[in-house]
Motif scaffolding. Sequence first.
Motif, PDB file in Angstrom:
ATOM      1  N   VAL A  19       0.832  -1.204   0.000  1.00  0.00           N
ATOM      2  CA  VAL A  19       0.000   0.000   0.000  1.00  0.00           C
ATOM      3  C   VAL A  19       0.866   1.254   0.000  1.00  0.00           C
ATOM      4  O   VAL A  19       0.541   2.263  -0.639  1.00  0.00           O
ATOM      5  N   ILE A  20       1.998   1.216   0.696  1.00  0.00           N
ATOM      6  CA  ILE A  20       2.854   2.405   0.779  1.00  0.00           C
ATOM      7  C   ILE A  20       3.463   2.726  -0.581  1.00  0.00           C
ATOM      8  O   ILE A  20       3.500   3.891  -1.013  1.00  0.00           O
ATOM      9  N   ASN A  21       3.945   1.718  -1.295  1.00  0.00           N
ATOM     10  CA  ASN A  21       4.479   1.965  -2.640  1.00  0.00           C
ATOM     11  C   ASN A  21       3.383   2.418  -3.598  1.00  0.00           C
ATOM     12  O   ASN A  21       3.632   3.216  -4.515  1.00  0.00           O
ATOM     13  N   TRP A  22       2.167   1.905  -3.406  1.00  0.00           N
ATOM     14  CA  TRP A  22       1.041   2.349  -4.231  1.00  0.00           C
ATOM     15  C   TRP A  22       0.759   3.830  -3.997  1.00  0.00           C
ATOM     16  O   TRP A  22       0.515   4.586  -4.945  1.00  0.00           O
ATOM     17  N   ALA A  23       0.825   4.269  -2.707  1.00  0.00           N
ATOM     18  CA  ALA A  23       0.603   5.684  -2.401  1.00  0.00           C
ATOM     19  C   ALA A  23       1.733   6.545  -2.949  1.00  0.00           C
ATOM     20  O   ALA A  23       1.502   7.661  -3.446  1.00  0.00           O
ATOM     21  N   LEU A  24       2.969   6.053  -2.873  1.00  0.00           N
ATOM     22  CA  LEU A  24       4.091   6.810  -3.430  1.00  0.00           C
ATOM     23  C   LEU A  24       3.978   6.930  -4.944  1.00  0.00           C
ATOM     24  O   LEU A  24       4.342   7.961  -5.531  1.00  0.00           O
ATOM     25  N   ASP A  25       3.468   5.877  -5.579  1.00  0.00           N
ATOM     26  CA  ASP A  25       3.305   5.915  -7.034  1.00  0.00           C
ATOM     27  C   ASP A  25       2.262   6.945  -7.452  1.00  0.00           C
ATOM     28  O   ASP A  25       2.358   7.554  -8.525  1.00  0.00           O
ATOM     29  N   LEU A  26       1.263   7.167  -6.598  1.00  0.00           N
ATOM     30  CA  LEU A  26       0.223   8.148  -6.921  1.00  0.00           C
ATOM     31  C   LEU A  26       0.766   9.573  -6.957  1.00  0.00           C
ATOM     32  O   LEU A  26       0.279  10.412  -7.728  1.00  0.00           O
ATOM     33  N   GLY A  41       3.892  10.318  -7.718  1.00  0.00           N
ATOM     34  CA  GLY A  41       5.000  10.419  -8.651  1.00  0.00           C
ATOM     35  C   GLY A  41       6.345  10.001  -8.113  1.00  0.00           C
ATOM     36  O   GLY A  41       7.377  10.333  -8.718  1.00  0.00           O
ATOM     37  N   ILE A  42       6.382   9.272  -7.019  1.00  0.00           N
ATOM     38  CA  ILE A  42       7.651   8.791  -6.455  1.00  0.00           C
ATOM     39  C   ILE A  42       7.824   7.329  -6.839  1.00  0.00           C
ATOM     40  O   ILE A  42       6.878   6.536  -6.772  1.00  0.00           O
ATOM     41  N   ASP A  43       9.035   6.973  -7.253  1.00  0.00           N
ATOM     42  CA  ASP A  43       9.313   5.604  -7.657  1.00  0.00           C
ATOM     43  C   ASP A  43       9.117   4.643  -6.496  1.00  0.00           C
ATOM     44  O   ASP A  43       9.292   4.990  -5.318  1.00  0.00           O
ATOM     45  N   ARG A  44       8.774   3.424  -6.848  1.00  0.00           N
ATOM     46  CA  ARG A  44       8.598   2.382  -5.828  1.00  0.00           C
ATOM     47  C   ARG A  44       9.925   2.093  -5.121  1.00  0.00           C
ATOM     48  O   ARG A  44      10.984   2.142  -5.718  1.00  0.00           O
ATOM     49  N   VAL A  45       9.820   1.775  -3.839  1.00  0.00           N
ATOM     50  CA  VAL A  45      10.988   1.523  -3.006  1.00  0.00           C
ATOM     51  C   VAL A  45      10.998   0.058  -2.607  1.00  0.00           C
ATOM     52  O   VAL A  45       9.966  -0.489  -2.186  1.00  0.00           O
ATOM     53  N   ASP A  46      12.140  -0.578  -2.764  1.00  0.00           N
ATOM     54  CA  ASP A  46      12.313  -1.945  -2.266  1.00  0.00           C
ATOM     55  C   ASP A  46      12.728  -1.849  -0.801  1.00  0.00           C
ATOM     56  O   ASP A  46      13.916  -1.763  -0.463  1.00  0.00           O
TER      57      ASP A  46
END
Length: 344
Positions: free
Chosen positions: A178-185, A187-192
């Motif tokens: 969910v956190i990477n999905w929110a970051l993607d909204l 405009g921030i790249d997904r984080v591993d």
Amino acid sequence: MTTEHREAAPPAKGGAAPRPKPPASGTAHPAPGPKEQRRAERRSRRYRWDLKYSPYAFVSPFFLFFAAFGLFPLLYTGWSALHSASMLTPNEMEWVGFENFTRLWEDEFFWKALRNTFTIGIISTVPQLLMALGLAHLLNYRLRGSMFFRVAILTPYATSIAAATLVFAMLYGRDYGVINWALDLIGIDRVDWQAGTWSSQFAVSTIVIWRWTGYNTLIYLAAMQAVPNDLYESAALDGASRWKQFIHITLPSLRPTILFTIVVSTIGATQLFGEPLLFAGDPSGGTQNQYQTLGLYMYEMGWINRHLGRAAAIAWTMFLLLIIIGIIYWVITRWVGRSNGEEE
């Protein structure tokens, strides 16, 4: 008429019954016999023994359990740290002295675990205590439904470590989190989150913050409610705002409580184990040991690599670190107490 009726004296005029005659002066009670004296001495002796030894009997279960499950494992671990032994054959020990401790100085994985423990402890403890202090200050005022908020804020502490960590592991998922999905909204790249050093340590720290903030909030709230209201009323009459009251009245009154929570949080950070273990299910703390703590390293050394002696040496090193931390905080407490005395 019977003899008893004849001997009964008539009541005096006015309806008052005659008073019984007091016993003659000088009449002594019969002296107790030898049996009565021995019984009285035994009762007195039992009373003295009960008064003297009953408190020890009441507290003895704690000391018995502590000796069985606290003192004996501590001493046995210290004895194992001086030997080379395998977890498969713990009874076959070979004396090596302090070799297990000296090997830690040359072990890069130990120093990395120590650094990870320190950084995760700082990242999780400082925001946690600051947030707890602010929440306690809000709950200290009269709010609608304050009892509901006090119970709700303790809910994370009542949640099991396994359940909370698994939920956070799903939130920090690389592909479907969910956190990477929110970051993607935004405009921030997904984080591993599990692969990076700071990202994984930040993720583990958020689990600790979420779980222990409510616990420390209630401790601060109890300490705030013990502060006399006269101090706040006097400050309000002098025109002090709520912020100034918090800085000049609340914080100085909470100084011993803040030191207590810092000590307890530091001890908990040093012993951190469940959150990093369940975050990725790997006792190595990631592919590059980026979030492996001392607790995880001890577990890996003892239960995965089967080196009982080296794992015991790590456990005693953690114990000595806690003693050093306790001494440092004790010195700080004494220094703060002396400075307060000088100011007064």
